[in-house]
Design a protein around this motif. Structure first.
Motif, PDB file in Angstrom:
ATOM      1  N   THR A 196       2.456   1.723  -3.404  1.00  3.78           N
ATOM      2  CA  THR A 196       1.618   2.086  -4.470  1.00  3.78           C
ATOM      3  C   THR A 196       1.136   3.560  -4.215  1.00  3.78           C
ATOM      4  OG1 THR A 196       0.410  -0.073  -4.239  1.00  3.78           O
ATOM      5  CG2 THR A 196      -0.943   1.656  -5.215  1.00  3.78           C
ATOM      6  N   VAL A 197       1.239   3.970  -2.952  1.00 12.39           N
ATOM      7  CA  VAL A 197       0.823   5.362  -2.740  1.00 12.39           C
ATOM      8  C   VAL A 197       1.974   6.405  -3.216  1.00 12.39           C
ATOM      9  CG1 VAL A 197       0.361   7.246  -0.839  1.00 12.39           C
ATOM     10  CG2 VAL A 197      -0.788   5.126  -1.018  1.00 12.39           C
ATOM     11  N   MET A 198       3.156   5.995  -3.035  1.00 10.22           N
ATOM     12  CA  MET A 198       4.488   6.515  -3.489  1.00 10.22           C
ATOM     13  C   MET A 198       4.491   6.602  -4.850  1.00 10.22           C
ATOM     14  SD  MET A 198       7.042   5.338  -0.495  1.00 10.22           S
ATOM     15  CE  MET A 198       8.613   5.812  -1.410  1.00 10.22           C
ATOM     16  N   CYS A 245       0.745  -1.183   0.086  1.00 14.40           N
ATOM     17  CA  CYS A 245      -0.002   0.034  -0.031  1.00 14.40           C
ATOM     18  C   CYS A 245       0.760   1.366  -0.081  1.00 14.40           C
ATOM     19  CB  CYS A 245      -0.828  -0.035   1.066  1.00 14.40           C
ATOM     20  SG  CYS A 245      -2.071  -1.288   0.936  1.00 14.40           S
ATOM     21  N   VAL A 246       1.893   1.405   0.710  1.00  7.99           N
ATOM     22  CA  VAL A 246       2.821   2.289   0.854  1.00  7.99           C
ATOM     23  C   VAL A 246       3.523   2.667  -0.293  1.00  7.99           C
ATOM     24  CG1 VAL A 246       5.029   3.382   1.950  1.00  7.99           C
ATOM     25  CG2 VAL A 246       3.264   2.566   3.223  1.00  7.99           C
ATOM     26  N   MET A 281       2.119   6.195  -6.957  1.00  6.03           N
ATOM     27  CA  MET A 281       1.009   7.231  -7.653  1.00  6.03           C
ATOM     28  C   MET A 281       1.450   8.673  -7.443  1.00  6.03           C
ATOM     29  SD  MET A 281      -2.443   4.817  -6.657  1.00  6.03           S
ATOM     30  CE  MET A 281      -3.488   5.860  -7.747  1.00  6.03           C
ATOM     31  N   THR A 282       2.033   9.075  -6.421  1.00  7.06           N
ATOM     32  CA  THR A 282       2.247  10.461  -6.119  1.00  7.06           C
ATOM     33  C   THR A 282       3.365  10.717  -6.848  1.00  7.06           C
ATOM     34  OG1 THR A 282       1.623  10.259  -3.681  1.00  7.06           O
ATOM     35  CG2 THR A 282       3.152  12.191  -4.464  1.00  7.06           C
TER      36      THR A 282
END
Length: 178
Positions: A16-18, A13-14, A20-21
């Motif tokens: 993926t968020v990084m 999850c971390v 996408m950012t």
């Protein structure tokens, strides 16, 4: 659920968020680079030399001038030019700083209809670099360009008889703040 599995899900999850950012921040420069390489969305191309072939077919090039957020006037000496496809054209633009202090500006450009963007090629343009104008200064900027002969064989663009080259001057990103 086991702690190792929970940790793995948290790491995914971390990441993926990084990712996408990072993609969100990279989207604008990547899109700009894509447009400059392909001529997509009416972005003109930069050429090193004019073509050897000049066709009998002509197009009318219209010049649109705009200013955003800077105290200046900007106009084309001639609002239109008629050029043969493959022939080198030369247009002049008059720019005046109407303020009482120097300004640093940059011009962005676009071509419409957008299908003609890859074929509108510039040999020389003031839009490639920042420009600094002294208080009250008037300067003339040339643009040397041609319409690539391949326009005549492109099914989507071959019917174009009028092409508009639109410029907008805006404050340079590197300009000192007032």
């Amino acid at each position: 659920m086991k702690p190792a599995r929970q940790n793995m899900i948290a790491v995914i999850c971390v990441l993926t968020v990084m990712g996408m950012t990072g993609a969100a921040f990279a989207a604008v420069p990547l899109y700009r680079m894509f447009c400059q390489v392909t001529g997509f969305d009416g972005t003109t191309m930069r050429a090193d030399k004019a073509p050897d072939t000049v066709l009998d077919r002509t197009v009318t090039v219209r010049f649109d001038t705009n200013v955003r957020g800077v105290p200046m006037t900007f106009r084309a000496e001639s609002p239109t030019q008629r050029v043969r496809i493959g022939e080198t054209g030369l247009a002049y633009f008059d720019v005046t700083n109407t303020s009482d202090r120097p300004i640093q500006v940059r011009a962005s450009y676009n071509v419409s209809p957008e299908q003609t963007g890859p074929y509108f090629q510039k040999l020389q343009c003031f839009c490639f670099t920042d420009q600094t104008l002294a208080a009250g200064e008037t300067r003339q900027f040339p643009v040397q360009y041609f319409i690539a002969p391949e326009l005549a064989t492109d099914r989507e663009a071959q019917g174009a008889r009028d092409i508009t080259l639109s410029y907008t001057f805006f404050p340079s990103v590197d300009a000192p703040k007032a």
